[in-house]
Design a protein around this motif. Structure first.
Motif, PDB file in Angstrom:
ATOM      1  N   TRP A 136       0.815  -1.403  -0.129  1.00  0.00           N
ATOM      2  CA  TRP A 136       0.088  -0.054   0.210  1.00  0.00           C
ATOM      3  C   TRP A 136       0.766   1.304   0.143  1.00  0.00           C
ATOM      4  O   TRP A 136       0.500   2.274  -0.676  1.00  0.00           O
ATOM      5  N   VAL A 137       1.901   1.348   0.907  1.00  0.00           N
ATOM      6  CA  VAL A 137       2.839   2.551   0.712  1.00  0.00           C
ATOM      7  C   VAL A 137       3.524   2.705  -0.494  1.00  0.00           C
ATOM      8  O   VAL A 137       3.599   3.517  -1.148  1.00  0.00           O
ATOM      9  N   ARG A 138       3.784   1.482  -1.253  1.00  0.00           N
ATOM     10  CA  ARG A 138       4.628   1.546  -2.249  1.00  0.00           C
ATOM     11  C   ARG A 138       3.812   2.103  -3.471  1.00  0.00           C
ATOM     12  O   ARG A 138       4.085   3.127  -4.302  1.00  0.00           O
ATOM     13  N   GLU A 139       2.577   1.714  -3.502  1.00  0.00           N
ATOM     14  CA  GLU A 139       1.553   2.188  -4.556  1.00  0.00           C
ATOM     15  C   GLU A 139       0.952   3.562  -4.165  1.00  0.00           C
ATOM     16  O   GLU A 139       0.922   4.337  -5.076  1.00  0.00           O
ATOM     17  N   GLY A 142       4.210   6.225  -4.257  1.00  0.00           N
ATOM     18  CA  GLY A 142       5.087   5.860  -5.407  1.00  0.00           C
ATOM     19  C   GLY A 142       6.454   5.694  -5.165  1.00  0.00           C
ATOM     20  O   GLY A 142       7.538   6.187  -5.983  1.00  0.00           O
ATOM     21  N   VAL A 143       6.779   5.040  -3.910  1.00  0.00           N
ATOM     22  CA  VAL A 143       8.141   4.681  -3.550  1.00  0.00           C
ATOM     23  C   VAL A 143       8.906   3.499  -4.229  1.00  0.00           C
ATOM     24  O   VAL A 143       7.762   2.711  -4.497  1.00  0.00           O
ATOM     25  N   GLY A 148      10.742   1.241   5.631  1.00  0.00           N
ATOM     26  CA  GLY A 148      11.495   2.487   5.912  1.00  0.00           C
ATOM     27  C   GLY A 148      10.785   2.871   7.084  1.00  0.00           C
ATOM     28  O   GLY A 148       9.978   2.241   7.878  1.00  0.00           O
ATOM     29  N   LEU A 149      11.120   4.099   7.688  1.00  0.00           N
ATOM     30  CA  LEU A 149      10.623   4.675   8.849  1.00  0.00           C
ATOM     31  C   LEU A 149       9.179   4.894   8.941  1.00  0.00           C
ATOM     32  O   LEU A 149       8.392   4.551   9.831  1.00  0.00           O
ATOM     33  N   LYS A 236      17.286   9.344   4.693  1.00  0.00           N
ATOM     34  CA  LYS A 236      17.249  10.783   4.254  1.00  0.00           C
ATOM     35  C   LYS A 236      15.677  11.021   4.264  1.00  0.00           C
ATOM     36  O   LYS A 236      15.374  12.358   3.969  1.00  0.00           O
ATOM     37  N   SER A 237      14.722  10.173   4.336  1.00  0.00           N
ATOM     38  CA  SER A 237      13.258  10.536   4.441  1.00  0.00           C
ATOM     39  C   SER A 237      12.570   9.506   5.038  1.00  0.00           C
ATOM     40  O   SER A 237      13.182   8.586   5.527  1.00  0.00           O
ATOM     41  N   LEU A 238      11.181   9.789   5.264  1.00  0.00           N
ATOM     42  CA  LEU A 238      10.360   8.496   5.901  1.00  0.00           C
ATOM     43  C   LEU A 238      10.409   7.282   5.152  1.00  0.00           C
ATOM     44  O   LEU A 238      10.073   6.359   5.999  1.00  0.00           O
TER      45      LEU A 238
END
Length: 293
Positions: A136-139, A142-143, A148-149, A236-238
């Motif tokens: 879900w986070v990937r879609e 767009g990561v 990750g955090l 460097k990011s969330l």
């Protein structure tokens, strides 16, 4: 007969007092023994690594003699505070709903439902995070990976809910009814009374619940290890992979020779983690004493 009964009761009182005192002393000795063993083994790291390099370097390459754990400390604190930012507001609103909105006949049922969250093993949270949350986070964002955090903070934010909800609900229930009645008698609405009177009065107990939730988040291992990415770097990011002290200890302790600089550094990481938890407990104790005064 009466004197014999009194003497027997005094004997039982002395016996139970000694039993309780012995139990407390045993627990204290066990805790001190753990701290001593972990600390004694961990401090030996400084025979080969300087404190400045250990605490302030982000380069963790044990095969090359580099033992910087700053990235792990940073990851631990970042995940902890982010999870509290996610879970604490939701938990406080849930506690308000249970204690002040839900009819009294449903309150025990709601509290039981919330307590069920604490019974779910952390590996189940991690598995759900891998199979549902990471895609879900990937879609959605767009990561590239979804690890990750951000993902770890969402998982931990849900895991600390029962702790904060239960403590906050007890704190809200402990607010004297006369404060609410006095506020309403002066013309305040129900919600004004809740936000202006009840919440400030219960704030020490609510903060205790939040800090207990932080202590839970600091020491969480399996769920975080499954979704954070386990990269020895400052994110460097969330959405950048990172690592924490507990997850790194779990990953490396089983394959690390005991007594080496590598193994000792893991013990020192465990000591840092233990001291962080103890510091939070001390903060809680001070807040409770201040509330009592």
């Amino acid at each position: 007969m009466n004197s014999e009964w009194i003497a027997r009761q005094k004997f039982y009182d002395r016996l139970m007092s000694k039993l309780f005192l012995g139990s407390a002393g045993l627990i204290t000795m066990i805790i001190l023994a753990i701290i001593f063993f972990v600390g004694q083994q961990g401090i030996q790291t400084f025979a080969e690594v300087s404190p400045a390099e250990f605490f302030f370097s982000s380069r963790w390459e044990p095969t090359e003699g580099q033992y910087g754990v700053f990235s792990f400390i940073f990851g631990t604190l970042a995940v902890t505070f982010l999870s509290v930012a996610v879970g604490a507001p939701l938990a406080i609103f849930c506690a308000i709903f249970i204690s002040k909105v839900v009819p009294s006949r449903f309150q025990s049922t709601m509290k039981s439902i919330v307590s069920l969250y604490a019974a779910i093993p952390s590996v189940v949270y991690g598995f759900l995070g891998i199979t549902i949350l990471i895609p879900w986070v990937r879609e959605t964002f767009g990561v590239e990976s979804g690890y990750g955090l951000f993902t770890a903070s969402l998982i931990l934010g849900v895991m600390i809910l029962p702790t904060i909800v239960n403590v906050s609900e007890d704190a809200l229930q402990a607010v004297p009814k006369r404060l609410e009645e006095g506020s309403i008698a002066l013309g305040a609405t129900r919600w004004q009374t809740l936000w202006r009177v009840v919440l400030p009065a219960a704030s020490p107990g609510i903060m205790t619940g939040v800090i207990l939730g932080m202590a839970r988040a600091v020491g969480e291992t399996m769920a975080v290890q499954m979704v954070i990415g386990n990269a020895a770097q400052i994110p460097k990011s969330l959405f950048t992979s990172a690592s924490t002290l507990p997850s790194e200890i779990v990953l490396e302790m089983g394959n690390t020779p005991f007594g080496t600089a590598w193994g000792n550094s893991l013990f020192l990481m465990a000591l840092v983690l233990l001291l962080l938890s103890l510091m939070m407990i001390i903060i809680i104790r001070r807040m409770v004493r201040r509330e009592a005064v």
